[in-house]
Scaffold this active site. Structure first.
Site, mmCIF file in Angstrom:
data_model
loop_
_atom_site.group_PDB
_atom_site.id
_atom_site.type_symbol
_atom_site.label_atom_id
_atom_site.label_comp_id
_atom_site.label_asym_id
_atom_site.label_seq_id
_atom_site.Cartn_x
_atom_site.Cartn_y
_atom_site.Cartn_z
ATOM 1 N N ASP A 183 0.843 -1.275 -0.007
ATOM 2 C CA ASP A 183 0.060 -0.014 0.012
ATOM 3 C C ASP A 183 0.775 1.297 -0.182
ATOM 4 O O ASP A 183 0.593 2.085 -0.814
ATOM 5 C CB ASP A 183 -0.854 -0.083 1.191
ATOM 6 C CG ASP A 183 -1.665 -1.200 1.532
ATOM 7 O OD1 ASP A 183 -3.016 -0.783 1.369
ATOM 8 O OD2 ASP A 183 -1.338 -2.160 1.721
ATOM 9 N N THR A 221 -6.983 -4.646 0.630
ATOM 10 C CA THR A 221 -5.706 -5.088 1.611
ATOM 11 C C THR A 221 -6.057 -6.142 2.455
ATOM 12 O O THR A 221 -5.011 -7.075 2.448
ATOM 13 C CB THR A 221 -5.210 -3.609 2.361
ATOM 14 O OG1 THR A 221 -4.934 -2.696 1.602
ATOM 15 C CG2 THR A 221 -4.038 -4.029 3.308
ATOM 16 N N HIS A 270 -15.763 -6.824 6.267
ATOM 17 C CA HIS A 270 -16.416 -5.888 6.931
ATOM 18 C C HIS A 270 -17.782 -5.983 7.341
ATOM 19 O O HIS A 270 -18.694 -4.546 7.077
ATOM 20 C CB HIS A 270 -15.844 -4.434 6.113
ATOM 21 C CG HIS A 270 -14.404 -4.040 5.977
ATOM 22 N ND1 HIS A 270 -13.937 -4.267 4.979
ATOM 23 C CD2 HIS A 270 -13.711 -3.667 7.237
ATOM 24 C CE1 HIS A 270 -12.486 -3.907 5.064
ATOM 25 N NE2 HIS A 270 -12.247 -3.503 6.576
HETATM 26 N N1 A2P Z 1 -14.380 -0.604 8.133
HETATM 27 C C1 A2P Z 1 -13.382 -0.364 7.153
HETATM 28 N N2 A2P Z 1 -12.116 -0.075 7.541
HETATM 29 C C2 A2P Z 1 -11.360 0.351 6.560
HETATM 30 N N3 A2P Z 1 -11.291 0.166 5.301
HETATM 31 C C3 A2P Z 1 -12.624 -0.227 4.997
HETATM 32 C C4 A2P Z 1 -13.899 -0.723 5.874
HETATM 33 N N4 A2P Z 1 -14.692 -1.061 5.157
HETATM 34 C C5 A2P Z 1 -14.425 -1.010 3.848
HETATM 35 N N5 A2P Z 1 -13.128 -0.346 3.822
HETATM 36 C C6 A2P Z 1 -12.501 -0.088 2.313
HETATM 37 O O1 A2P Z 1 -13.148 -0.542 1.368
HETATM 38 C C7 A2P Z 1 -13.024 -1.428 0.652
HETATM 39 C C8 A2P Z 1 -14.083 -2.121 0.044
HETATM 40 O O2 A2P Z 1 -14.700 -2.929 1.345
HETATM 41 P P1 A2P Z 1 -15.025 -4.329 1.418
HETATM 42 O O3 A2P Z 1 -13.896 -5.165 1.105
HETATM 43 O O4 A2P Z 1 -15.046 -4.670 2.977
HETATM 44 O O5 A2P Z 1 -16.188 -4.748 0.840
HETATM 45 C C9 A2P Z 1 -11.918 -2.063 1.307
HETATM 46 O O6 A2P Z 1 -11.183 -3.124 0.684
HETATM 47 C C10 A2P Z 1 -11.277 -1.156 2.316
HETATM 48 O O7 A2P Z 1 -10.307 -0.509 1.348
HETATM 49 P P2 A2P Z 1 -8.640 -0.829 1.485
HETATM 50 O O8 A2P Z 1 -8.642 -2.393 1.245
HETATM 51 O O9 A2P Z 1 -8.250 0.004 0.378
HETATM 52 O O10 A2P Z 1 -8.431 -0.238 2.906
HETATM 53 MG MG MG Z 2 -7.003 0.505 3.791
HETATM 54 MG MG MG Z 3 -6.428 0.731 0.115
#
Ligand code: A2P
Ligand code: MG
Ligand code: MG
Ligand code: MG
Length: 309
Positions: free
Chosen positions: A51, A123, A198
């Protein structure tokens, strides 16, 4: 040619080359095996060396080529060490520069542009080896609207032999999309994609109210919008806070360029203005072309919708 094309296609052309380089960096970190995982302040919120490094590549390259635009990236960047010279991309995708640009995008100035960067979306899945969920997202907004976006999948085809590894797709509102074959989701079914890492009781209750035939629980906002535009799902439903503007800016532009829609759970479009608070507090509802977006909105239980403000 490169000098005469308007700013938005030039930004997309550069972002394609930059996202490809960021994808190589992400793969290199994984193959070296030391992910350098750090827990950020939120719950279930990780950051890895991939990242951090991918964001340094993207922001350094974009700001060198476009010094007057505003760039907002997901990761804080405390590193003082110089960015390796081979991370600074100066190539551009020449095909994009030849596209016809609509009138409203001809005269955009650098001061009006905000680029939202998610150097690695998914991530959590990356750290768990679910590599095809990972994307690099570069979203381009003019004023408060998302107008163009690039989604790079560094691990596309990674389990297939003799196929090129990785792909990059793009979209510009009013111009079109490229890098993939758009497809409609199957008629007579309701397939919903949602979070795998999440989830909350509210996320599940909202899905239950929509009575889907199938639920695809996958990581990443970029990956889920890819499922919509390639006809694998009809809607992306996430009735929770957690996503941020960098998660939705690029996917929204590509989805909208194809006639789809992305809003919060109240049906309101997110603003991508540089001063906007970045959390997508109203959740995410995205639907493909021809889907009844309102139908999904109406199904969101009122008590859950009220909490998403
Ligand atoms: N509670 C959370 N905390 C941090 N990032 C989140 C959260 N919910 C969603 N995201 C971000 O939104 C993206 C889509 O959510 P999900 O995969 O849960 O559907 C995740 O990959 C993450 O992005 P990132 O991976 O860039 O941190
Ligand atoms: Mg993130
Ligand atoms: Mg990210
Ligand atoms: Mg993300």
């Amino acid at each position: 040619m490169a000098q005469t094309a308007p700013l938005i296609p030039r930004l997309v052309a550069s972002s394609i080359a930059i996202a490809n380089r960021a994808g190589e960096i992400i793969r290199n970190v994984m193959s070296k095996g030391d992910l350098g995982i750090v827990e950020k302040t939120g719950k279930n919120d990780l950051q890895t060396e991939a990242d951090r490094s991918a964001q340094r590549c993207i922001i350094t390259s974009l700001s060198k080529q476009f010094p007057s635009i505003t760039i907002i990236g997901e990761e804080d960047e405390p590193s003082d060490s110089p960015v390796p010279s081979d991370w600074v991309v100066s190539e551009v995708d020449q095909d994009i520069l030849r596209l016809e640009c609509p009138d409203n995008l001809q005269q955009v100035s650098a001061e009006e542009v905000v680029v939202w960067v998610d150097p690695l979306d998914g991530t959590s899945e990356y750290t768990q080896g679910l590599l095809d969920h990972v994307t690099v997202l570069i979203g381009i907004a003019v004023g408060n609207r998302s107008v163009a976006g690039v989604i790079h999948q560094p691990y596309y085809n990674y389990q297939k032999e003799n196929e090129p590894l990785g792909r990059t797709i793009w979209g510009i509102r009013g111009v079109g999309v490229g890098g993939f074959e758009p497809k409609a989701a199957p008629e007579g079914q309701r397939i919903i994609t949602t979070t795998r890492s999440h989830s909350t009781p509210e996320v599940q209750a909202t899905l239950d109210a929509m009575k889907p035939d199938n639920i695809l629980r996958v990581g990443g906002a970029g990956h889920k919008v890819m499922l919509l535009i390639e006809g694998k799902a009809h809607a992306y439903v996430f009735a929770s806070a957690g996503c941020k503007r960098w998660d939705t800016c690029a996917p929204e532009a590509i989805l909208v360029a194809l006639g789809g829609k992305l809003t919060d759970m109240h049906g309101k479009e997110y603003s991508y203005d540089k001063n906007t608070p970045f959390p997508n507090k109203g959740g995410v509802l995205a639907t493909g072309k021809g889907e009844n977006h309102e139908w999904y909105l109406e199904k969101v239980p009122e008590a859950i919708r009220k909490k998403l403000v």
